[in-house]
Design a protein around this motif. Structure first.
Motif, PDB file in Angstrom:
ATOM      1  N   GLU A 199       0.852  -1.205   0.079  1.00  0.00           N
ATOM      2  CA  GLU A 199      -0.248  -0.037  -0.139  1.00  0.00           C
ATOM      3  C   GLU A 199       0.938   1.340  -0.032  1.00  0.00           C
ATOM      4  N   TYR A 200       2.229   1.200   0.139  1.00  0.00           N
ATOM      5  CA  TYR A 200       3.109   2.190   0.577  1.00  0.00           C
ATOM      6  C   TYR A 200       3.502   2.809  -0.914  1.00  0.00           C
ATOM      7  N   GLU A 201       3.363   3.907  -1.221  1.00  0.00           N
ATOM      8  CA  GLU A 201       3.649   4.742  -2.628  1.00  0.00           C
ATOM      9  C   GLU A 201       4.759   5.610  -2.191  1.00  0.00           C
ATOM     10  N   ARG A 202       5.820   5.527  -2.847  1.00  0.00           N
ATOM     11  CA  ARG A 202       7.032   6.556  -2.648  1.00  0.00           C
ATOM     12  C   ARG A 202       6.843   7.968  -3.057  1.00  0.00           C
ATOM     13  N   GLN A 203       6.966   8.887  -2.390  1.00  0.00           N
ATOM     14  CA  GLN A 203       6.865  10.172  -2.664  1.00  0.00           C
ATOM     15  C   GLN A 203       7.974  10.543  -4.045  1.00  0.00           C
ATOM     16  N   VAL A 204       7.552  11.267  -4.764  1.00  0.00           N
ATOM     17  CA  VAL A 204       8.385  12.064  -5.875  1.00  0.00           C
ATOM     18  C   VAL A 204       9.131  13.197  -5.136  1.00  0.00           C
ATOM     19  N   LEU A 205      10.361  13.171  -4.915  1.00  0.00           N
ATOM     20  CA  LEU A 205      11.117  14.296  -4.440  1.00  0.00           C
ATOM     21  C   LEU A 205      11.534  15.316  -5.512  1.00  0.00           C
ATOM     22  N   PRO A 206      11.720  16.605  -5.348  1.00  0.00           N
ATOM     23  CA  PRO A 206      12.155  17.546  -6.070  1.00  0.00           C
ATOM     24  C   PRO A 206      13.626  17.293  -6.778  1.00  0.00           C
ATOM     25  N   ARG A 207      13.874  17.613  -7.873  1.00  0.00           N
ATOM     26  CA  ARG A 207      15.124  17.202  -8.794  1.00  0.00           C
ATOM     27  C   ARG A 207      16.388  17.836  -7.710  1.00  0.00           C
ATOM     28  N   GLU A 208      16.056  19.184  -7.388  1.00  0.00           N
ATOM     29  CA  GLU A 208      17.191  20.162  -6.705  1.00  0.00           C
ATOM     30  C   GLU A 208      17.803  19.199  -5.610  1.00  0.00           C
ATOM     31  N   LEU A 209      16.829  18.240  -5.088  1.00  0.00           N
ATOM     32  CA  LEU A 209      17.737  17.558  -3.671  1.00  0.00           C
ATOM     33  C   LEU A 209      18.620  16.516  -4.028  1.00  0.00           C
ATOM     34  N   TYR A 210      18.816  16.028  -5.436  1.00  0.00           N
ATOM     35  CA  TYR A 210      19.781  15.201  -6.118  1.00  0.00           C
ATOM     36  C   TYR A 210      20.954  15.847  -6.330  1.00  0.00           C
ATOM     37  N   VAL A 211      22.153  14.963  -6.038  1.00  0.00           N
ATOM     38  CA  VAL A 211      23.306  15.409  -6.438  1.00  0.00           C
ATOM     39  C   VAL A 211      23.384  14.951  -7.881  1.00  0.00           C
ATOM     40  N   PRO A 212      23.908  15.838  -8.670  1.00  0.00           N
ATOM     41  CA  PRO A 212      23.928  15.588 -10.309  1.00  0.00           C
ATOM     42  C   PRO A 212      25.106  14.388 -10.462  1.00  0.00           C
ATOM     43  N   GLU A 213      24.502  13.609 -11.565  1.00  0.00           N
ATOM     44  CA  GLU A 213      25.320  12.548 -11.756  1.00  0.00           C
ATOM     45  C   GLU A 213      26.601  13.155 -12.673  1.00  0.00           C
ATOM     46  N   LYS A 214      27.761  12.576 -12.364  1.00  0.00           N
ATOM     47  CA  LYS A 214      28.998  12.988 -13.151  1.00  0.00           C
ATOM     48  C   LYS A 214      29.376  11.969 -13.961  1.00  0.00           C
ATOM     49  N   TYR A 215      29.258  10.581 -13.451  1.00  0.00           N
ATOM     50  CA  TYR A 215      30.095   9.538 -14.141  1.00  0.00           C
ATOM     51  C   TYR A 215      29.113   8.748 -15.001  1.00  0.00           C
TER      52      TYR A 215
END
Length: 83
Positions: A67-83
């Motif tokens: 029944e649990y549905e994961r919340q969508v988090l704002p993109r600005e909270l993520y560290v940009p992928e570099k590799y």
């Protein structure tokens, strides 16, 4: 001309503020990935580390809740992928 002024100011800053309690370290950055890894390695080696004895850790079985549905988090909270 400004490049020389910048370089002189940087060198003076290093000379005045590089103290044993707060040393400056210069990271060569021609290869950014290697520079980052070298910087992390160097910083970790500055910290005293020794193994801490501890009891074996056992994790409980994971409980799955359909029944649990994961919340969508704002993109600005993520560290940009570099590799």
């Amino acid at each position: 001309m400004r490049w020389e002024q910048y370089t002189k100011a940087k060198e003076e800053t290093f000379a005045r503020t590089n103290i044993p309690e707060a040393p400056w370290y210069i990271v060569e950055g021609n290869d950014k990935k290697r520079a980052r890894l070298n910087c992390i390695d160097h910083l970790l080696k500055q910290l005293p580390y020794e193994d801490v004895p501890h009891e074996e850790i056992t994790l409980p079985e994971r409980v799955f809740n359909p029944e649990y549905e994961r919340q969508v988090l704002p993109r600005e909270l993520y560290v940009p992928e570099k590799y």
